[in-house]
Design a protein around this motif. Structure first.
Motif, mmCIF file in Angstrom:
data_model
loop_
_atom_site.group_PDB
_atom_site.id
_atom_site.type_symbol
_atom_site.label_atom_id
_atom_site.label_comp_id
_atom_site.label_asym_id
_atom_site.label_seq_id
_atom_site.Cartn_x
_atom_site.Cartn_y
_atom_site.Cartn_z
ATOM 1 N N LEU A 15 0.931 -9.685 4.656
ATOM 2 C CA LEU A 15 1.080 -8.228 4.678
ATOM 3 C C LEU A 15 2.087 -7.864 3.601
ATOM 4 C CD1 LEU A 15 0.489 -5.492 5.868
ATOM 5 C CD2 LEU A 15 2.150 -5.930 7.657
ATOM 6 N N GLN A 16 1.574 -7.406 2.464
ATOM 7 C CA GLN A 16 2.427 -7.124 1.322
ATOM 8 C C GLN A 16 2.066 -5.786 0.700
ATOM 9 O OE1 GLN A 16 1.563 -10.645 -1.019
ATOM 10 N NE2 GLN A 16 3.529 -11.541 -0.486
ATOM 11 N N ILE A 17 3.006 -5.220 -0.009
ATOM 12 C CA ILE A 17 2.767 -3.982 -0.738
ATOM 13 C C ILE A 17 3.111 -4.205 -2.203
ATOM 14 C CG2 ILE A 17 5.066 -3.034 -0.267
ATOM 15 C CD1 ILE A 17 3.674 -0.259 -0.108
ATOM 16 N N ILE A 18 2.275 -3.672 -3.076
ATOM 17 C CA ILE A 18 2.497 -3.736 -4.518
ATOM 18 C C ILE A 18 2.720 -2.314 -4.999
ATOM 19 C CG2 ILE A 18 1.544 -4.424 -6.745
ATOM 20 C CD1 ILE A 18 -0.210 -6.413 -5.261
ATOM 21 N N SER A 19 3.872 -2.044 -5.553
ATOM 22 C CA SER A 19 4.213 -0.686 -5.952
ATOM 23 C C SER A 19 3.603 -0.332 -7.293
ATOM 24 C CB SER A 19 5.738 -0.514 -6.013
ATOM 25 O OG SER A 19 6.249 -1.122 -7.191
ATOM 26 N N SER A 20 3.592 0.957 -7.609
ATOM 27 C CA SER A 20 3.021 1.430 -8.870
ATOM 28 C C SER A 20 3.920 1.152 -10.060
ATOM 29 C CB SER A 20 2.759 2.937 -8.781
ATOM 30 O OG SER A 20 3.978 3.644 -8.598
ATOM 31 N N THR A 21 5.189 0.822 -9.799
ATOM 32 C CA THR A 21 6.133 0.590 -10.896
ATOM 33 C C THR A 21 6.146 -0.853 -11.369
ATOM 34 O OG1 THR A 21 7.908 0.216 -9.284
ATOM 35 C CG2 THR A 21 7.635 2.472 -10.127
ATOM 36 N N PHE A 28 6.735 -6.715 3.719
ATOM 37 C CA PHE A 28 7.384 -5.775 4.617
ATOM 38 C C PHE A 28 6.822 -5.877 6.038
ATOM 39 C CE2 PHE A 28 3.540 -3.808 3.915
ATOM 40 C CZ PHE A 28 3.429 -2.453 4.205
ATOM 41 N N GLU A 29 6.393 -7.106 6.374
ATOM 42 C CA GLU A 29 5.823 -7.353 7.693
ATOM 43 C C GLU A 29 6.790 -6.992 8.821
ATOM 44 O OE1 GLU A 29 4.578 -11.324 10.217
ATOM 45 O OE2 GLU A 29 4.255 -11.283 8.051
ATOM 46 N N VAL A 30 8.079 -7.280 8.626
ATOM 47 C CA VAL A 30 9.047 -7.036 9.691
ATOM 48 C C VAL A 30 9.291 -5.548 9.894
ATOM 49 C CG1 VAL A 30 10.197 -9.246 9.411
ATOM 50 C CG2 VAL A 30 10.938 -7.292 8.036
ATOM 51 N N SER A 31 8.861 -4.714 8.937
ATOM 52 C CA SER A 31 9.124 -3.281 9.024
ATOM 53 C C SER A 31 7.983 -2.495 9.654
ATOM 54 C CB SER A 31 9.406 -2.714 7.619
ATOM 55 O OG SER A 31 10.489 -3.373 7.016
ATOM 56 N N VAL A 32 6.836 -3.101 9.827
ATOM 57 C CA VAL A 32 5.665 -2.397 10.356
ATOM 58 C C VAL A 32 5.663 -2.479 11.872
ATOM 59 C CG1 VAL A 32 3.157 -2.281 10.359
ATOM 60 C CG2 VAL A 32 4.358 -2.913 8.277
ATOM 61 N N ALA A 48 -7.008 3.139 6.917
ATOM 62 C CA ALA A 48 -5.957 2.401 7.622
ATOM 63 C C ALA A 48 -4.677 3.223 7.650
ATOM 64 C CB ALA A 48 -5.701 1.051 6.956
ATOM 65 N N GLU A 49 -3.861 2.967 8.665
ATOM 66 C CA GLU A 49 -2.571 3.630 8.800
ATOM 67 C C GLU A 49 -1.512 2.584 9.134
ATOM 68 O OE1 GLU A 49 -3.198 6.399 11.941
ATOM 69 O OE2 GLU A 49 -4.410 7.785 10.736
ATOM 70 N N PHE A 50 -0.362 2.676 8.476
ATOM 71 C CA PHE A 50 0.748 1.752 8.706
ATOM 72 C C PHE A 50 1.994 2.568 9.027
ATOM 73 C CE2 PHE A 50 -2.258 -0.356 6.001
ATOM 74 C CZ PHE A 50 -2.270 -1.681 6.418
ATOM 75 N N LEU A 51 2.523 2.392 10.234
ATOM 76 C CA LEU A 51 3.752 3.073 10.645
ATOM 77 C C LEU A 51 4.935 2.171 10.314
ATOM 78 C CD1 LEU A 51 5.139 5.471 11.971
ATOM 79 C CD2 LEU A 51 4.741 4.390 14.201
ATOM 80 N N ILE A 52 5.832 2.674 9.449
ATOM 81 C CA ILE A 52 6.914 1.863 8.894
ATOM 82 C C ILE A 52 8.272 2.317 9.426
ATOM 83 C CG2 ILE A 52 7.969 1.033 6.759
ATOM 84 C CD1 ILE A 52 5.010 0.347 7.010
ATOM 85 N N ILE A 53 9.089 1.352 9.811
ATOM 86 C CA ILE A 53 10.519 1.587 10.035
ATOM 87 C C ILE A 53 11.256 0.966 8.856
ATOM 88 C CG2 ILE A 53 12.499 1.141 11.500
ATOM 89 C CD1 ILE A 53 10.522 3.031 12.749
#
Length: 457
Positions: A15-21, A28-32, A48-53
């Protein structure tokens, strides 16, 4: 088989995110705290929806703008075949941003398959001369300037070489237009759908979905315990309906007005200056293409003194459609292209699509499993409530169903995968047992009262 402690357990493999920059991939698995994957039989893509802390200010440090990509891979190790969900999502927007405490905030990442963005960024401005199924393949995969998807693509062959001109339209909109005019070479079905599920994109007829083996069996039952990690108890618990709701049966008024029960088509020929009429009757057409179950949902009994059934009122819905057909060819062209053959698809397709939209449906909640997706068929067993009067102990809603909408919900605490789905049936397992006359009762004719201009009678 891996150790089983509870039905619905899952494992996040990636579970990873790739930013536009261009920032390095950040896990960020621990944050979802919640993930949702949403599918529909009437949607060209998955959402899909991901709720993030967020305790690390990722939203600012990575400069979230709705141009990010999320890589997700989920498996269920407790199942022998170890099915997985492996997807890439495009972030569309960031919503519901709220401060929770000093240094912590919550927000929702709203995502979809990247193909939906491609379809809204490009246009089809070409002329195609081919079968519809081949045109779909070109748009989805072969033409790299359009959708260019490398996902699994299931295409059911269509009959007849057609000539289409796409006048600067979005690819998915163009495919949707062709879908309604498609006729299968396999079963002559005109009930085509174009959708994406967890296994990829599908351009297939309903009958193609029906012929596949059922993916799951579900029934009303007591809460089971998984003792000694036995597969028997685990399978029984996976089959149990956590919740079920009988949503609705067919609406006779809507069915009549919409042409589900009866309709006619006036096909006027702009080349030969004549017209042809075609009629549709729900009962006459019932077995012309395969169904989920054996029996009609409506009862073929006379409802009036003329002996008509609910399927005998073709004027309840009238369609007018143009053609340029001449000697079974499209007279607009010198080459042997077929015309739109509206008489072969329009009436029957409208009826079937209405059945899928507002037919006999259930809302079910079950333990999660990655191999269950929209377009699958399942068997649902619901016991009768109250006395059976000598009939079957199963409810009339027991039978085979098609998954119409599905929502996969993943909760990291307590590591639980739940599925909520809407399923629909276009037929019934139970046959009508007619024991008496069912025509409309008539009350004594009322008095006719005419009001004059002065208000007297």
């Amino acid at each position: 088989m891996s150790s089983v402690t509870r039905s619905g357990e899952y494992k996040v493999d990636k579970l990873q995110i790739i930013s536009s920059t261009g920032v390095t991939e950040i896990n960020f698995e621990v944050s979802v705290i919640q993930m949702e994957i949403i599918e529909s039989l009437f949607s060209n893509t998955i959402f899909a929806e991901f709720l993030i802390i967020d305790n690390n200010n990722l939203i600012s440090n990575m400069h979230f703008t709705g141009q990010e990509f999320i890589i997700l891979k989920i498996s269920m190790p407790s199942l022998e075949e170890k099915p997985t969900i492996e997807k890439v999502f495009s972030v569309l927007s960031v919503t519901n941003r709220n401060d929770l405490s000093v240094g912590a905030q919550a927000y929702m990442l709203n995502c979809a398959s990247p193909e939906i963005l491609r379809s809204n960024r490009v246009r089809v401005n070409l002329s195609y001369t081919d079968t519809i199924s081949n045109i779909v393949k070109k748009i989805m995969r072969e033409d790299t300037t359009l959708i260019n998807s490398n996902k699994r693509l299931v295409v059911e062959k269509t009959s007849g070489v057609r000539k289409f001109v796409a006048p600067n339209v979005r690819p998915f909109d163009f495919i949707k237009t062709m879908t309604r005019e498609s006729i299968s070479t396999i079963n002559r079905s005109s009930h085509y759908l174009f959708f994406e599920n967890l296994r990829g994109f599908h351009f297939v007829s309903l009958q193609n979905l029906y012929k596949e083996a059922i993916v799951g069996e579900f029934e009303v039952g007591e809460v089971g315990k998984i003792d000694n990690e036995t597969k028997k108890d685990f399978d029984a618990d996976m089959k149990r309906l956590l919740h079920h709701q009988i949503d609705n049966s067919m609406d006779t008024l809507v069915s009549a007005r919409g042409g589900l029960l009866g309709s006619n088509l006036i096909k006027y020929n702009i080349f030969n200056k004549n017209y042809e009429k075609s009629e549709y009757n729900y009962f006459d057409d019932f077995n012309s293409n395969s169904r989920l179950n054996k029996n009609p949902i409506y009862n073929k009994v006379p409802i009036d003194k003329q002996g008509k059934s609910v399927g005998d009122f073709q004027n309840s819905r009238i369609h007018l459609h143009p053609t340029s057909k001449s000697e079974n060819k499209d007279a607009r062209y010198n080459d042997p292209y077929v015309d739109n053959h509206a008489e072969d698809w329009l009436l029957s397709r409208r009826s079937r699509m209405q059945e899928l939209m507002m037919g006999q449906s259930l809302t079910l909640t079950v333990h999660g499993r990655p191999d269950l997706t929209v377009g699958d068929t399942i068997q649902v067993t619901i016991p009768s409530v109250g006395k059976t009067h000598g009939e079957s102990e199963e409810d009339v809603n027991t039978g085979k169903y098609l998954i119409r909408n599905i929502r996969h919900s993943f909760f990291p605490v307590p590591n639980n995968h739940i599925i909520n789905m809407s399923v629909v049936a276009d037929s019934s397992n139970k046959e009508f047992n007619n024991v008496a006359d069912a025509t409309e009762p008539e009350l004594p004719k009322g008095k006719l009262v005419e009001l004059s201009l002065g208000g007297g009678t």
